[in-house]
Design a protein around this motif. Sequence first.
Motif, PDB file in Angstrom:
ATOM      1  N   LYS A  13      54.630  25.475 -90.511  1.00  0.00           N
ATOM      2  CA  LYS A  13      54.198  24.093 -90.350  1.00  0.00           C
ATOM      3  C   LYS A  13      52.691  24.009 -90.226  1.00  0.00           C
ATOM      4  N   ARG A  14      52.091  25.014 -89.556  1.00  0.00           N
ATOM      5  CA  ARG A  14      50.654  25.034 -89.369  1.00  0.00           C
ATOM      6  C   ARG A  14      49.940  24.988 -90.720  1.00  0.00           C
ATOM      7  N   LEU A  15      50.475  25.767 -91.673  1.00  0.00           N
ATOM      8  CA  LEU A  15      49.807  25.845 -92.979  1.00  0.00           C
ATOM      9  C   LEU A  15      49.979  24.563 -93.772  1.00  0.00           C
ATOM     10  N   VAL A  16      51.130  23.915 -93.620  1.00  0.00           N
ATOM     11  CA  VAL A  16      51.315  22.619 -94.283  1.00  0.00           C
ATOM     12  C   VAL A  16      50.259  21.639 -93.782  1.00  0.00           C
ATOM     13  N   LEU A  17      50.100  21.584 -92.468  1.00  0.00           N
ATOM     14  CA  LEU A  17      49.148  20.650 -91.885  1.00  0.00           C
ATOM     15  C   LEU A  17      47.719  21.013 -92.293  1.00  0.00           C
ATOM     16  N   TRP A  18      47.427  22.297 -92.281  1.00  0.00           N
ATOM     17  CA  TRP A  18      46.087  22.795 -92.644  1.00  0.00           C
ATOM     18  C   TRP A  18      45.714  22.319 -94.044  1.00  0.00           C
ATOM     19  N   ASP A  19      46.733  22.283 -94.899  1.00  0.00           N
ATOM     20  CA  ASP A  19      46.528  21.855 -96.271  1.00  0.00           C
ATOM     21  C   ASP A  19      46.133  20.379 -96.342  1.00  0.00           C
ATOM     22  N   LEU A  20      46.519  19.603 -95.333  1.00  0.00           N
ATOM     23  CA  LEU A  20      46.256  18.170 -95.341  1.00  0.00           C
ATOM     24  C   LEU A  20      44.924  17.811 -94.678  1.00  0.00           C
ATOM     25  N   VAL A  21      44.312  18.783 -94.007  1.00  0.00           N
ATOM     26  CA  VAL A  21      43.037  18.527 -93.322  1.00  0.00           C
ATOM     27  C   VAL A  21      41.953  18.269 -94.360  1.00  0.00           C
ATOM     28  N   LYS A  22      41.126  17.264 -94.117  1.00  0.00           N
ATOM     29  CA  LYS A  22      40.007  16.976 -95.019  1.00  0.00           C
ATOM     30  C   LYS A  22      39.094  18.186 -95.115  1.00  0.00           C
ATOM     31  N   LYS A  72      56.337  12.350 -99.770  1.00  0.00           N
ATOM     32  CA  LYS A  72      55.076  11.639-100.012  1.00  0.00           C
ATOM     33  C   LYS A  72      54.702  10.758 -98.823  1.00  0.00           C
ATOM     34  N   LYS A  73      55.708  10.044 -98.305  1.00  0.00           N
ATOM     35  CA  LYS A  73      55.445   9.104 -97.219  1.00  0.00           C
ATOM     36  C   LYS A  73      54.910   9.856 -95.992  1.00  0.00           C
ATOM     37  N   ASN A  74      55.569  10.973 -95.705  1.00  0.00           N
ATOM     38  CA  ASN A  74      55.123  11.731 -94.540  1.00  0.00           C
ATOM     39  C   ASN A  74      53.704  12.243 -94.701  1.00  0.00           C
ATOM     40  N   ILE A  75      53.368  12.652 -95.929  1.00  0.00           N
ATOM     41  CA  ILE A  75      52.019  13.164 -96.153  1.00  0.00           C
ATOM     42  C   ILE A  75      50.984  12.118 -95.788  1.00  0.00           C
ATOM     43  N   SER A  76      51.212  10.872 -96.239  1.00  0.00           N
ATOM     44  CA  SER A  76      50.173   9.886 -95.945  1.00  0.00           C
ATOM     45  C   SER A  76      50.158   9.533 -94.456  1.00  0.00           C
ATOM     46  N   SER A  77      51.341   9.561 -93.797  1.00  0.00           N
ATOM     47  CA  SER A  77      51.329   9.333 -92.339  1.00  0.00           C
ATOM     48  C   SER A  77      50.530  10.428 -91.656  1.00  0.00           C
ATOM     49  N   LEU A  78      50.769  11.666 -92.067  1.00  0.00           N
ATOM     50  CA  LEU A  78      50.074  12.795 -91.440  1.00  0.00           C
ATOM     51  C   LEU A  78      48.581  12.681 -91.653  1.00  0.00           C
ATOM     52  N   GLU A  79      48.191  12.376 -92.900  1.00  0.00           N
ATOM     53  CA  GLU A  79      46.761  12.306 -93.180  1.00  0.00           C
ATOM     54  C   GLU A  79      46.072  11.236 -92.349  1.00  0.00           C
ATOM     55  N   SER A  80      46.750  10.107 -92.167  1.00  0.00           N
ATOM     56  CA  SER A  80      46.096   9.050 -91.382  1.00  0.00           C
ATOM     57  C   SER A  80      46.050   9.436 -89.902  1.00  0.00           C
ATOM     58  N   ASP A 119      41.451  10.367 -87.485  1.00  0.00           N
ATOM     59  CA  ASP A 119      40.587   9.976 -86.367  1.00  0.00           C
ATOM     60  C   ASP A 119      40.361  11.093 -85.361  1.00  0.00           C
ATOM     61  N   LEU A 120      40.936  12.246 -85.598  1.00  0.00           N
ATOM     62  CA  LEU A 120      40.903  13.272 -84.555  1.00  0.00           C
ATOM     63  C   LEU A 120      39.632  14.111 -84.583  1.00  0.00           C
ATOM     64  N   HIS A 121      39.185  14.504 -83.381  1.00  0.00           N
ATOM     65  CA  HIS A 121      38.085  15.447 -83.197  1.00  0.00           C
ATOM     66  C   HIS A 121      38.551  16.816 -83.720  1.00  0.00           C
ATOM     67  N   PRO A 122      37.655  17.569 -84.383  1.00  0.00           N
ATOM     68  CA  PRO A 122      38.071  18.892 -84.885  1.00  0.00           C
ATOM     69  C   PRO A 122      38.719  19.765 -83.808  1.00  0.00           C
ATOM     70  N   ALA A 123      38.227  19.655 -82.560  1.00  0.00           N
ATOM     71  CA  ALA A 123      38.820  20.466 -81.480  1.00  0.00           C
ATOM     72  C   ALA A 123      40.272  20.074 -81.245  1.00  0.00           C
TER      73      ALA A 123
END
Lengths: 478, 478
Positions: free
Chosen positions: A78-87, A49-57, A61-65
């Motif tokens: 790992k790519r898919l895990v992160l993709w899942d966290l993208v707004k 859980k903790k890592n998820i909120s760190s990742l989301e924050s 602030d990042l540019h889509p590029a």
Amino acid sequence: MKNNIERKESLNDLIEQIDELLESSEFSENSNDNSVDEKHALIKNLVSKKNISSLESLLDDLHPADIADILESLPVQKRLVLWDLVKSENEGDILIEVSDSVRQTLIADMDSTELLAAAEQLETDEIADIAPDLPEEVLKDLLENLDIQNRERLQSALSYPEDSVGSLMEFEITTIREDLTLEVVLNYLRKIKKLPNHTDKLFVVDKDGLILGVLPLERIIVNAPTTIVKNIMAKEVVLFKPEDLADEASNAFERYDLVTAPVVDENKKLVGRLTVEAVMDFIRQESDNEKFSMAGLREEEDIFSSIWKSVQNRWAWLAINLLTAFIASRVIGIFEGSIEKVVALAALMPIIASIGGNSGNQTTAMIVRALAIGQLTQSSIRSLLYKEISVALLNGLIWGSIVGLFAFYLYNNADLGFVMASAMMLNLILAAIMGVLMPILMHRLGKDPAVGSSVLITAMTDSGGFFIFLGLATLVLI
Amino acid sequence: MKNNIERKESLNDLIEQIDELLESSEFSENSNDNSVDEKHALIKNLVSKKNISSLESLLDDLHPADIADILESLPVQKRLVLWDLVKSENEGDILIEVSDSVRQTLIADMDSTELLAAAEQLETDEIADIAPDLPEEVLKDLLENLDIQNRERLQSALSYPEDSVGSLMEFEITTIREDLTLEVVLNYLRKIKKLPNHTDKLFVVDKDGLILGVLPLERIIVNAPTTIVKNIMAKEVVLFKPEDLADEASNAFERYDLVTAPVVDENKKLVGRLTVEAVMDFIRQESDNEKFSMAGLREEEDIFSSIWKSVQNRWAWLAINLLTAFIASRVIGIFEGSIEKVVALAALMPIIASIGGNSGNQTTAMIVRALAIGQLTQSSIRSLLYKEISVALLNGLIWGSIVGLFAFYLYNNADLGFVMASAMMLNLILAAIMGVLMPILMHRLGKDPAVGSSVLITAMTDSGGFFIFLGLATLVLI
């Protein structure tokens, strides 16, 4: 404000950081077998859980590029895990930015609802860019949800081949009439508030939408408000048609230093615009594609793609290469009797073949470039051929003498040295002739000379080199 | 208004036409020996009066970039005749547009006075572009004729390496203060009348010239005249330093879709600007250079350059190639005894070497691209190596079986087939390992992995392939 390099360094740090946050959770290699929903649940459980909120924050602030870059730098799991966290409101923009092969892995991970939501955030011309990767039913739903104008635009964008201006053009255009004063134009622009990306000029059209000229923003600014558009608009405009080759268009953008340019139909009616952004993406992609094809990859490959996908992407050129190698092998086969008698031939023959290929490819590289920028006229081909053969003769003298002396020194056989030198000279001449004519021939046949020529020339200088060398040796030595 | 394709076709017609007009006069091939002045006189005599005026009127309406194209498409003799007819006020712009190698032929044809006059028409950053090709005394004269500010700019531009932002940046900038209203800004712009090329934004600086933000032209236009600059300027700006790599800058231009961007010193003081035009030229030139180096040319070559110049441009890579071929030849030499006993080995060995090289270059192409876009993190190298070795194993199984069966079928020798299949497998694994590690190693050593890797990998898969195949054969068959 951050300097670009600082930005880049912090991005690299971020990738390592994200990689670590994801690393701390164990992934089952078998999760491929699960359905999309199960996978999502699994992933949520795996990353703490903790890592998820760190990742989301971090992502916030990042540019889509930049997010696209990070996704490309991560192995598929790992790519898919992160993709899942993208707004979800960023998903559309990111899908546009990632490479084709990475986009496929992301889209495979999304269900129809997500995909539809992501695609609906995009401009029509952007939807057209990712359309080939979308499942058919999502594309159908998308088309149904669009208004008539945008549906027609999307359908027309999809109808143009990938290397045409039509597939690169945008539909968002700001047009004005020629009889307005700048004051009226300014008031109009203040009302619409936002101009399309990269707008450096407005397009001046008549009541039927036919293009009359363009009005650079600069001229709106530096001229008095009472000026009439007609009097200051530029009438000499570089126009494109949707069916023009994107390659020609990108040459024109460089040549005339354009930022945007109108795209018109056969009646000079304005249908869209081409921006330097699309052109630059195209140039980069073309140059990448060419490098990949020259190295024998069918298309750009996600470095983290599955083993099986990689094998598929590479087999075609390996097969062609194998075929040409088989032919070269059979050419040598003809002379097995000679090799049996003078075994030194076996050790020396690759030298002749190798330098021939190298030299032929040097010539081809020049001709391919001259063809690409339209530098080759009918009358210059003869003088080019003359020049390249002369270069081959001179190189043949220089390198032929060296390899001849090498052979003589090693095997203490003057005849062998002579055969070596003559074969080198002849194979360099073969390489020069093929190096000039092959790309021109391919160009005339409408093929891309950059890709096929190199393979064909190497095949010829290999088989040809073996034949010349072993044939001469059989005549002189045996 | 002309469509770009029509424009291009008429340009091609023009080249043929000019070629013909020049053809009708006979050139002595020896005019190289004459002094510049004599040559000019000679040329005037050779081309008939009537043709001269036709040519001059043809050239009159052309864009300098188009004239540059025509000059590049003509053999040197004709090129110089045409160059002589170009209006002197266009000479500077054309010198900027032509390729380095063609520029050298043109400059060699001009005397110091002409050169000085041509260079003086150019912006400081443009002079810096052609400076390396100018004779030393012309450059000295030029520096003396410039005012202090421009002399300093030129000297600083010349001090940056070719692949840095400093060498691409322009000095013409329009700056404003943050406390002005848009009305004041507009009045100021109307007074200066002309904005620098490609201006899409003004740079906002404080009294010391430190950058505070940028004001896109769009915002000047769509906001009310009473708005204060500070309230609408963009404060998040991508900045570059003169010593940044041009390569990084071009990635940032693509990533953030920039048209212009400020270049600042270490104190954030504005020193110049970078435009998409310069970036696009850089991208194209990089991609051309890479293709040339990959094909073994030292630099871009004027297709009509002299035979001797071509030989010089090509000898370095031919020499390297010859060296690696000699090494491969000596590896085969070790096994001459085995080949004497089983002559089929000579015919089969190039197959192993060739596929190995092909496969290694496929891997390298991917890694080189991943390195170029910064996609490779420390933690992903291991998984990449694992993947590439797996691909090699799978390919080894597939292609190894095919070549094994081929050898067995041809020579009716099962052991030979087995040796062939195993050697293929091993050489593909060697290719995979080298294909991943070699570009990464070169990158870490600060070398360009695109160029050297391919040569090194081919050398290894050649020599390595011969060694593996002949070594295995000696163990199993002899």
